[in-house]
Write a protein that holds these residues in place. Structure first.
Motif, PDB file in Angstrom:
ATOM      1  N   PHE A 122      -5.646 -10.942  24.315  1.00  0.00           N
ATOM      2  CA  PHE A 122      -5.478 -10.988  22.893  1.00  0.00           C
ATOM      3  C   PHE A 122      -4.894  -9.701  22.446  1.00  0.00           C
ATOM      4  N   THR A 123      -4.523  -9.708  21.212  1.00  0.00           N
ATOM      5  CA  THR A 123      -3.825  -8.611  20.547  1.00  0.00           C
ATOM      6  C   THR A 123      -4.491  -8.471  19.046  1.00  0.00           C
ATOM      7  N   PHE A 124      -4.367  -7.447  18.264  1.00  0.00           N
ATOM      8  CA  PHE A 124      -4.738  -7.232  17.069  1.00  0.00           C
ATOM      9  C   PHE A 124      -3.735  -8.231  16.185  1.00  0.00           C
ATOM     10  N   ASP A 125      -4.130  -8.756  15.035  1.00  0.00           N
ATOM     11  CA  ASP A 125      -3.502  -9.890  14.329  1.00  0.00           C
ATOM     12  C   ASP A 125      -2.916  -9.422  13.148  1.00  0.00           C
ATOM     13  N   PRO A 126      -1.578  -8.859  13.164  1.00  0.00           N
ATOM     14  CA  PRO A 126      -1.023  -8.316  11.790  1.00  0.00           C
ATOM     15  C   PRO A 126      -0.843  -9.405  10.431  1.00  0.00           C
ATOM     16  N   ALA A 127      -1.106 -10.540  10.752  1.00  0.00           N
ATOM     17  CA  ALA A 127      -1.202 -11.361   9.667  1.00  0.00           C
ATOM     18  C   ALA A 127      -2.286 -11.362   8.839  1.00  0.00           C
ATOM     19  N   SER A 128      -3.375 -11.167   9.354  1.00  0.00           N
ATOM     20  CA  SER A 128      -4.601 -11.177   8.626  1.00  0.00           C
ATOM     21  C   SER A 128      -5.160  -9.710   8.490  1.00  0.00           C
ATOM     22  N   ALA A 129      -4.497  -8.922   9.057  1.00  0.00           N
ATOM     23  CA  ALA A 129      -5.208  -7.373   8.644  1.00  0.00           C
ATOM     24  C   ALA A 129      -4.906  -7.047   7.197  1.00  0.00           C
ATOM     25  N   HIS A 130      -5.431  -5.813   7.061  1.00  0.00           N
ATOM     26  CA  HIS A 130      -5.727  -5.304   5.606  1.00  0.00           C
ATOM     27  C   HIS A 130      -4.189  -4.523   5.437  1.00  0.00           C
ATOM     28  N   PRO A 131      -3.581  -4.667   4.374  1.00  0.00           N
ATOM     29  CA  PRO A 131      -2.366  -4.090   4.123  1.00  0.00           C
ATOM     30  C   PRO A 131      -2.096  -2.443   4.580  1.00  0.00           C
ATOM     31  N   ASP A 132      -3.183  -1.985   4.523  1.00  0.00           N
ATOM     32  CA  ASP A 132      -3.442  -0.617   4.849  1.00  0.00           C
ATOM     33  C   ASP A 132      -3.229  -0.271   6.522  1.00  0.00           C
ATOM     34  N   ILE A 133      -3.658  -1.413   7.211  1.00  0.00           N
ATOM     35  CA  ILE A 133      -3.468  -1.207   8.481  1.00  0.00           C
ATOM     36  C   ILE A 133      -2.171  -0.846   9.215  1.00  0.00           C
ATOM     37  N   ILE A 134      -1.998  -0.153  10.169  1.00  0.00           N
ATOM     38  CA  ILE A 134      -0.732   0.079  10.965  1.00  0.00           C
ATOM     39  C   ILE A 134      -0.798  -0.004  12.339  1.00  0.00           C
ATOM     40  N   LEU A 135      -0.007  -1.037  12.719  1.00  0.00           N
ATOM     41  CA  LEU A 135      -0.051  -1.545  14.243  1.00  0.00           C
ATOM     42  C   LEU A 135       1.048  -1.101  15.096  1.00  0.00           C
ATOM     43  N   SER A 136       1.004  -0.829  16.271  1.00  0.00           N
ATOM     44  CA  SER A 136       2.076  -0.373  17.118  1.00  0.00           C
ATOM     45  C   SER A 136       1.671  -0.735  18.598  1.00  0.00           C
ATOM     46  N   ASN A 137       2.474  -0.528  19.431  1.00  0.00           N
ATOM     47  CA  ASN A 137       2.514  -0.841  20.930  1.00  0.00           C
ATOM     48  C   ASN A 137       1.929  -2.381  21.054  1.00  0.00           C
ATOM     49  N   ASP A 138       2.997  -3.079  20.817  1.00  0.00           N
ATOM     50  CA  ASP A 138       2.885  -4.688  20.701  1.00  0.00           C
ATOM     51  C   ASP A 138       1.731  -5.170  20.205  1.00  0.00           C
ATOM     52  N   ASN A 139       1.096  -4.554  18.907  1.00  0.00           N
ATOM     53  CA  ASN A 139      -0.154  -4.876  18.297  1.00  0.00           C
ATOM     54  C   ASN A 139      -1.304  -4.508  19.054  1.00  0.00           C
TER      55      ASN A 139
END
Length: 737
Positions: free
Chosen positions: A560-577
């Motif tokens: 699994f990966t981190f979910d950008p849809a449910s993350a807080h707006p201040d969260i920054i994702l990279s490296n395919d989440n």
């Protein structure tokens, strides 16, 4: 302390309390104001006849239906004051505080000569006098003692004095005749503040005055506050000190009261012990109210952010609409005029409904919640000041009423009070999908596609080779739904396939493979189209041939990966989440895109960056966990937070099991979730950190972490269960077998 000011003002005069007395209904009133609102009843009228009289309905005769029978002599100790009755018919007026005040009736005849007060003395209380509480409007007939029969609220008087002193800009001289100058000293023996001229004139440093001690005004103010408390005397026996507390009457009493037999059959306890007990009860009640106030502050912040998000989303939505129209502008020349005409015609109506109304709703809720929070904070500050008092009897006179008020105020923060009434999302979309050759048919969609359903994790489960899934629409969604589509993969990482289409929100799928891990998801549809998928839920079926009670779940390798849809707006994702950081100094939450409800699961996170010794949190959470606080602050998350030296476990803001050993750049955090035993274990650098962190875990959980801008983490999934861990019974010491 500004919020407390309303607690310190008389409901009649609207000014700070002066010589407050306590009415049997536990409300307070100035002694002078009590004299002003006394009503004299006719000599022939009695409480019974007043109840029976039905002619003439006063402004508060409805209170006859709600007599305070609890204030009888047998169960309250206030029986000597007379019973509560309906007050005489008297027009009411409004006090400065907005409550109804019942002034005395105008006498028809001049009072007798012996009742006319002499100069310099207080007027006597007329016979059959009646007083009505200006707050609850309950009335009572005074006995022969008149207003002297009511106890003085010395605690409230002390709080008012301290509050007024704290608001004073500077202490003034007490001997200046016209405009008082600022005091420079205070004499502890004379208890007087002096300016320099008055000190030289009235307090020369010679003779007997030479032995007096002069201190700075601020120190003198403190010495006044810390002076020994006055010994309280009984209202019925003025020469006797209050030394006991009648539990049944809920009132301090003296030894003579006990000897006369009025409280002979009642339970009596030491005044000091009951003082400490009631202080503890009030402090405990304040803890719950304080939690409500904290939740209200966080809720107000959420509402203010919602207003900002509504405005930002409105601008963003308008920009997207313009961008779509500009992309098709060449093909829309013939249709553009007609569409703009329709847009201009309904622009004001749509803008009012889609933008202004949600903002107004949120603003109204902010205003309502702010007023309630201000009242709550004022009551809390007043109660804290009362707790500081060193007068046991005075405190016990008002403690029961305060405890009831605290519980009642806490109850007002009930279900739904701290729930936003409006979402910041905009339910609008422009259908730009038709091909260019059908551009002349382009039109606004009258209804948008449904939002992604929410899986009811607590109701989703597996048994043997069957899986039951349940879902619902988001709470604030108003879009019509015609049906749902449930999809499962083949249990071996293959493509999804439809297993159910219909209007129901719960489905059981039979005939699945044993000992297999299935991914499931659901989406909704209506006439406008099909909506987005829900979050993916991972479920594992039982081993072949074992009854449910004997099933032992095996380790499950899941990616699994981190979910950008449910993350807080201040969260920054990279490296395919897989890599996450944050642009805020506050803790923000991000969850995985898959949830687990069966089996044994293990994943790790490496610390890529660690500056200024923050305390990130790692663990699991429900889908509706708070995203703007540290993981574990609410009851929807189970986490371990750790700094550079030690770690703690946290759930529902309860911190437990402090363990030495921290993290740094390059450290690895491991999370082991075992549903066969319902436990959660944490590891740091391949070694178990503390005992078993949490037990009795049931339902579905998402992997989750909370970080701020000082931390960067990379997720590693698809890992086997660590070698040290063997599924089995938990060790009594808390470590795993």
């Amino acid at each position: 302390m500004d919020e407390m000011e309303e607690e310190l003002k008389c409901p009649v005069c609207g000014s700070f309390y002066r010589e407050p007395i306590i009415l049997p209904c536990s409300h307070n009133i100035c002694l002078a104001c009590a004299r002003n609102i006394l009503v004299q009843t006719p000599d022939t009228e009695s409480p019974q006849s007043s109840r029976a009289s039905g002619s003439g309905v006063s402004d508060y005769d409805y209170l006859d239906l709600d007599k305070m029978s609890l204030y009888s002599e047998a169960d309250s100790g206030y029986g000597s004051y007379g019973g509560f009755v309906s007050a005489p018919t008297t027009p009411c007026q409004k006090s400065p505080n907005g409550v109804r005040v019942f002034p005395p009736t105008v006498p028809q005849q001049p009072p007798p000569q012996h009742l006319i007060p002499q100069p310099g003395s207080l007027p006597p209380i007329p016979r059959n006098s009646c007083i009505t509480c200006p707050q609850c409007h309950r009335s009572l007939i005074l006995d022969d003692r008149g207003l002297r029969g009511f106890p003085k609220n010395r605690v409230l008087e002390g709080v008012v004095d301290r509050y007024q002193q704290s608001k004073a800009a500077a202490l003034k001289c007490q001997l200046c005749e016209k405009s008082p100058k600022e005091a420079t000293v205070m004499c502890e023996q004379c208890d007087v503040f002096y300016c320099d001229p008055c000190r030289l004139r009235c307090h020369p440093p010679r003779g007997p005055l030479a032995k007096h001690r002069l201190v700075p005004p601020a120190q003198g103010r403190i010495s006044r506050r810390t002076s020994p408390r006055k010994i309280s005397t009984c209202t019925e026996h003025e020469l006797e000190n209050l030394s006991m507390y009648c539990v049944q009457c809920k009132s301090p009493v003296c030894y003579q009261c006990l000897e006369e037999g009025k409280h002979g059959t009642h339970e009596v306890k030491a005044l000091g012990a009951m003082w400490k007990l009631h202080k503890g009860q009030l402090s405990q009640a304040l803890n719950g109210l304080s939690d409500r106030a904290t939740e209200a502050k966080e809720f107000l912040l959420q509402l203010r952010n919602t207003v900002q998000h509504i405005q930002e989303n409105g601008v963003e939505f308008e920009a997207c609409l313009v961008a779509q129209c500009d992309a098709l502008i060449d093909a829309l020349n013939r249709r553009k005029a007609q569409l703009l005409a329709r847009v201009n015609k309904e622009h004001e109506h749509k803008l009012k409904i889609k933008l202004l109304f949600p903002v107004q709703v949120v603003r109204d809720q902010i205003s309502h919640c702010t007023v309630k929070l201000r009242q709550t904070t004022g009551l809390m500050e007043y109660c804290l000041e009362v707790i500081k008092e060193n007068d046991p009897s005075g405190f016990l006179q008002i403690s029961d009423a305060l405890i009831r008020r605290v519980h009642m105020t806490e109850g007002q923060w009930g279900m739904g009070t701290l729930t936003p009434r409006m979402t910041s999302d905009f339910d609008l979309t422009l259908d730009s999908g038709p091909l260019l050759q059908t551009i002349h048919q382009l039109d606004f969609v009258q209804m948008k596609v449904p939002a992604a359903p929410m899986l009811q994790l607590e109701e989703c489960c597996t048994q043997n080779n069957s899986a039951t899934l349940s879902w619902k629409q988001p709470p604030l969604s108003t879009i019509a739904v015609e049906g749902y589509i449930l999809e499962l993969d083949d249990g071996n990482g293959g493509p999804f396939r439809e297993v159910y289409v219909g209007s129901e929100t719960i489905c059981t799928v039979d005939g699945l493979h044993f000992n297999s891990t299935y991914k499931s998801r659901v989406k909704a549809f209506n006439a406008s189209g099909v909506g987005q998928y829900s979050k993916t839920l991972i479920m594992q079926t039982s081993e072949t041939g074992l009854p449910p009670c004997d099933i032992q779940s095996i380790g499950t390798v899941a990616w699994f990966t981190f979910d950008p849809a449910s993350a807080h707006p201040d969260i920054i994702l990279s490296n395919d989440n897989l890599t996450v950081t944050c642009n805020s100094y506050d803790d923000r939450v991000v969850m995985g895109n898959s949830s687990f409800s069966r089996g044994i699961h293990y994943w790790e996170m490496t610390i890529d960056r660690y500056d200024n010794h923050p305390d990130p949190a790692f663990g699991v959470a429900r889908g509706d966990v708070l995203k703007d606080v540290m993981l574990g602050k609410d009851d929807k998350a189970w986490a371990m937070y750790v700094d550079n030296n030690r770690s703690w476990f946290m759930h529902n803001n309860s911190h437990t099991n402090r363990t030495d050993g921290g993290i740094s750049k390059g450290s690895t955090i491991g999370v082991l979730l075992d549903f066969s035993r319902g436990i959660l274990i944490f590891l740091i650098n391949d070694e178990q950190q503390g005992p078993v962190a949490f037990e009795s875990l049931e339902g579905a959980y998402y992997p989750a972490i909370s970080i701020n801008r000082n931390v960067q983490v990379t997720l590693h999934t698809g890992l086997p269960i660590p070698d040290f861990y063997t599924p089995g019974e938990a060790d009594p010491t808390g470590s795993v077998c």
